[in-house]
Design a protein around this motif. Structure first.
Motif, PDB file in Angstrom:
ATOM      1  N   GLN A  59      -2.216   4.269 -28.043  1.00  0.00           N
ATOM      2  CA  GLN A  59      -2.768   3.708 -26.810  1.00  0.00           C
ATOM      3  C   GLN A  59      -2.379   2.241 -26.645  1.00  0.00           C
ATOM      4  N   ILE A  60      -2.264   1.514 -27.757  1.00  0.00           N
ATOM      5  CA  ILE A  60      -1.814   0.122 -27.673  1.00  0.00           C
ATOM      6  C   ILE A  60      -0.356   0.076 -27.214  1.00  0.00           C
ATOM      7  N   VAL A  61       0.471   0.954 -27.757  1.00  0.00           N
ATOM      8  CA  VAL A  61       1.874   1.015 -27.328  1.00  0.00           C
ATOM      9  C   VAL A  61       1.953   1.336 -25.838  1.00  0.00           C
ATOM     10  N   ASP A  62       1.145   2.286 -25.381  1.00  0.00           N
ATOM     11  CA  ASP A  62       1.126   2.629 -23.951  1.00  0.00           C
ATOM     12  C   ASP A  62       0.752   1.423 -23.100  1.00  0.00           C
ATOM     13  N   LEU A  63      -0.210   0.633 -23.578  1.00  0.00           N
ATOM     14  CA  LEU A  63      -0.626  -0.566 -22.845  1.00  0.00           C
ATOM     15  C   LEU A  63       0.548  -1.527 -22.685  1.00  0.00           C
ATOM     16  N   PHE A  64       1.314  -1.736 -23.739  1.00  0.00           N
ATOM     17  CA  PHE A  64       2.475  -2.616 -23.638  1.00  0.00           C
ATOM     18  C   PHE A  64       3.458  -2.111 -22.579  1.00  0.00           C
ATOM     19  N   GLY A  65       3.634  -0.800 -22.509  1.00  0.00           N
ATOM     20  CA  GLY A  65       4.519  -0.256 -21.490  1.00  0.00           C
ATOM     21  C   GLY A  65       4.009  -0.521 -20.088  1.00  0.00           C
ATOM     22  N   GLN A  66       2.701  -0.400 -19.879  1.00  0.00           N
ATOM     23  CA  GLN A  66       2.119  -0.665 -18.562  1.00  0.00           C
ATOM     24  C   GLN A  66       2.243  -2.140 -18.196  1.00  0.00           C
ATOM     25  N   LEU A  67       2.051  -3.024 -19.161  1.00  0.00           N
ATOM     26  CA  LEU A  67       2.200  -4.457 -18.898  1.00  0.00           C
ATOM     27  C   LEU A  67       3.641  -4.798 -18.524  1.00  0.00           C
ATOM     28  N   ALA A  68       4.596  -4.176 -19.214  1.00  0.00           N
ATOM     29  CA  ALA A  68       6.006  -4.447 -18.935  1.00  0.00           C
ATOM     30  C   ALA A  68       6.399  -4.024 -17.534  1.00  0.00           C
ATOM     31  N   ASP A  69       5.628  -3.136 -16.946  1.00  0.00           N
ATOM     32  CA  ASP A  69       5.942  -2.624 -15.607  1.00  0.00           C
ATOM     33  C   ASP A  69       5.377  -3.503 -14.493  1.00  0.00           C
ATOM     34  N   VAL A  70       4.692  -4.579 -14.845  1.00  0.00           N
ATOM     35  CA  VAL A  70       4.078  -5.470 -13.856  1.00  0.00           C
ATOM     36  C   VAL A  70       4.751  -6.832 -13.945  1.00  0.00           C
ATOM     37  N   ASP A  71       5.289  -7.320 -12.842  1.00  0.00           N
ATOM     38  CA  ASP A  71       5.850  -8.671 -12.844  1.00  0.00           C
ATOM     39  C   ASP A  71       5.150  -9.536 -11.805  1.00  0.00           C
ATOM     40  N   ALA A  72       5.585 -10.793 -11.691  1.00  0.00           N
ATOM     41  CA  ALA A  72       4.893 -11.752 -10.821  1.00  0.00           C
ATOM     42  C   ALA A  72       4.884 -11.310  -9.372  1.00  0.00           C
ATOM     43  N   ASP A  73       5.959 -10.653  -8.926  1.00  0.00           N
ATOM     44  CA  ASP A  73       6.042 -10.238  -7.526  1.00  0.00           C
ATOM     45  C   ASP A  73       5.056  -9.124  -7.197  1.00  0.00           C
ATOM     46  N   GLU A  79      12.518   0.975 -22.110  1.00  0.00           N
ATOM     47  CA  GLU A  79      12.579   2.064 -21.140  1.00  0.00           C
ATOM     48  C   GLU A  79      12.005   1.635 -19.796  1.00  0.00           C
ATOM     49  N   VAL A  80      10.950   0.820 -19.826  1.00  0.00           N
ATOM     50  CA  VAL A  80      10.285   0.388 -18.598  1.00  0.00           C
ATOM     51  C   VAL A  80      11.041  -0.758 -17.924  1.00  0.00           C
ATOM     52  N   ARG A  81      11.430  -1.763 -18.719  1.00  0.00           N
ATOM     53  CA  ARG A  81      12.096  -2.957 -18.191  1.00  0.00           C
ATOM     54  C   ARG A  81      13.247  -3.318 -19.125  1.00  0.00           C
ATOM     55  N   PRO A  82      14.425  -2.771 -18.875  1.00  0.00           N
ATOM     56  CA  PRO A  82      15.556  -3.002 -19.771  1.00  0.00           C
ATOM     57  C   PRO A  82      15.829  -4.495 -19.993  1.00  0.00           C
ATOM     58  N   GLY A  83      16.135  -4.835 -21.223  1.00  0.00           N
ATOM     59  CA  GLY A  83      16.390  -6.221 -21.593  1.00  0.00           C
ATOM     60  C   GLY A  83      15.182  -6.920 -22.176  1.00  0.00           C
ATOM     61  N   MET A 122       4.895  -0.870 -35.218  1.00  0.00           N
ATOM     62  CA  MET A 122       4.509  -1.337 -33.882  1.00  0.00           C
ATOM     63  C   MET A 122       5.693  -2.019 -33.210  1.00  0.00           C
ATOM     64  N   ALA A 123       6.398  -2.872 -33.935  1.00  0.00           N
ATOM     65  CA  ALA A 123       7.546  -3.567 -33.353  1.00  0.00           C
ATOM     66  C   ALA A 123       8.601  -2.563 -32.883  1.00  0.00           C
ATOM     67  N   LYS A 124       8.841  -1.544 -33.680  1.00  0.00           N
ATOM     68  CA  LYS A 124       9.842  -0.535 -33.332  1.00  0.00           C
ATOM     69  C   LYS A 124       9.438   0.241 -32.086  1.00  0.00           C
ATOM     70  N   GLN A 125       8.170   0.674 -32.025  1.00  0.00           N
ATOM     71  CA  GLN A 125       7.740   1.469 -30.878  1.00  0.00           C
ATOM     72  C   GLN A 125       7.580   0.602 -29.631  1.00  0.00           C
ATOM     73  N   TRP A 126       7.173  -0.640 -29.816  1.00  0.00           N
ATOM     74  CA  TRP A 126       7.117  -1.564 -28.684  1.00  0.00           C
ATOM     75  C   TRP A 126       8.497  -1.692 -28.060  1.00  0.00           C
ATOM     76  N   ARG A 127       9.485  -1.877 -28.905  1.00  0.00           N
ATOM     77  CA  ARG A 127      10.853  -2.050 -28.414  1.00  0.00           C
ATOM     78  C   ARG A 127      11.297  -0.847 -27.579  1.00  0.00           C
ATOM     79  N   ALA A 128      11.096   0.350 -28.098  1.00  0.00           N
ATOM     80  CA  ALA A 128      11.525   1.547 -27.371  1.00  0.00           C
ATOM     81  C   ALA A 128      10.782   1.682 -26.045  1.00  0.00           C
ATOM     82  N   THR A 129       9.497   1.358 -26.045  1.00  0.00           N
ATOM     83  CA  THR A 129       8.671   1.530 -24.851  1.00  0.00           C
ATOM     84  C   THR A 129       9.036   0.533 -23.756  1.00  0.00           C
ATOM     85  N   VAL A 130       9.110  -0.752 -24.091  1.00  0.00           N
ATOM     86  CA  VAL A 130       9.364  -1.752 -23.046  1.00  0.00           C
ATOM     87  C   VAL A 130      10.809  -1.698 -22.554  1.00  0.00           C
TER      88      VAL A 130
END
Length: 365
Positions: free
Chosen positions: A122-136, A271-275, A261-269
């Motif tokens: 669930q923490i990994v999922d949260l990071f993915g959701q955060l990566a999908d939100v930007d300032a705009d 996919e959502v926001r490349p780079g 966590m670092a490995k799964q964070w990397r794969a998740t973000v």
């Protein structure tokens, strides 16, 4: 001695609840004085539940930069974008957050312990959701200065503004009261020059929303084992890797789970926001080094203020404080360029001297 009169925050909670006996609190929390209330029944109000009535604490030291003008406004804007965050309602012009029933992650899996796979996911999922939100994506008022909003991808500018805040708003702004203490511990202004050298050279990464304070006490596990994220006071827009660095630093995972966590964070973000994970191999260590350095300045002040309430703190509190600050100074010795770190005994003596001098000065005033 007569009891102290209730605070304005408690009086406000009683007024909103309508039942003094039903007000719970104050809850533990640094930034706000918080009470839990049930709202009186009202036509059209479904599932009233329990809500947090909060007011900012007065004379508060802010150790972290704030970006958004209102936590409640941010939570409202994130509804439907980030799962399991508190609902917000407006009652007579006051924003209330729903109280999440359950216990903190830290209350069942303390610092240094691993967390169950279901929570981890669930923490990994949260990071993915955060990566999908930007300032705009955020129609939320900002309180930070223009200088604190580097252009998208300018990770070096982002980190420099954090270092600048720590230097100017935490260290320099409090020199009058704490300079002798810092100097006695071997920490002086030159440490920031060393820190900037140590963390320079970040790769560019696209910015996104950061919670910026994801630790065990800001996660709530409800009776259905779902993970909720609270306390968005320090949220900002910036380098996504900074959120991971802060999380790893504060969570104190066992080493194996931290790597996972670092490995799964990397794969998740990615996919959502490349780079988002570009340069992670070197830059994660740089960002964690900043967090270690930041802790020196924040925790020295926090520990001193906690001990400073009495001229001769009990020796057990001094021992704990000495050991804590010794470890923090050791962890930050490299980033701050500290040649040597004082022993716990030396730190205890320094803290005792500072507390006595503070008491003497307050007596003269």
């Amino acid at each position: 001695m007569p009891p102290e009169p209730p605070s304005d925050a408690r009086l406000h909670a009683v007024e909103m609840s309508g039942d003094p006996g039903a007000v719970e609190g104050p809850l533990r929390g640094y930034h706000h004085e918080t009470y839990v209330i049930s709202l009186p029944p009202r036509p059209g109000r479904l599932d009233p539940g329990r809500w947090k009535c909060r007011e900012p604490r007065s004379n508060l030291f802010w150790f972290d930069r704030r970006c958004f003008a209102s936590e409640e406004q941010l939570l409202t804007a994130l509804r439907g974008r980030v799962s399991r965050i508190p609902d917000v309602i407006d009652v007579n012009g006051c924003g209330l957050q729903r109280f999440i029933e359950g216990g903190t992650l830290g209350s069942v899996h303390g610092s240094g312990q691993g967390v169950p796979d279901a929570v981890f996911g669930q923490i990994v999922d949260l990071f993915g959701q955060l990566a999908d939100v930007d300032a705009d994506d955020l129609a939320v008022d900002r309180r930070c200065d223009a200088a604190d909003r580097p252009t998208d991808g300018d990770t070096n500018g982002f980190l420099e503004r954090l270092v600048h805040f720590t230097e100017e708003r935490v260290y320099v702004a409090n020199l009058k009261e704490f300079e002798e203490l810092f100097t006695a511990l071997g920490v002086e202004a030159d440490a920031f020059k060393q820190l900037r050298k140590h963390v320079a050279g970040l790769q560019e990464r696209p910015f996104c929303l950061l919670h910026a304070d994801l630790h065990r006490e800001n996660f709530i596990i409800d009776p259905d084992r779902r993970l909720w994220t609270i306390d968005w006071e320090l949220a900002m827009v910036g380098d996504p890797l900074y959120d991971l660095a802060t999380h790893l630093y504060l969570m104190r995972y066992p080493e194996r789970q931290a790597r996972r966590m670092a490995k799964q964070w990397r794969a998740t973000v990615e996919e959502v926001r490349p780079g988002s994970a570009k340069g992670m191999e070197e830059d994660l260590d740089r960002l964690i080094a900043y967090k270690r350095a930041q802790s020196v300045f924040t925790d020295v002040i926090r520990v001193a203020l906690e001990l400073g309430s009495e001229p001769d703190p009990h020796w057990t509190r001094l021992v704990r404080s000495g050991l804590k600050l010794r470890q923090i100074l050791q962890d930050a010795a490299g980033p701050l360029g500290l040649d040597q770190v004082p022993s716990p005994r030396r730190i205890m003596a320094v803290l005792t001297r500072w507390c006595r001098a503070r008491e003497q000065e307050s007596g003269l005033n």
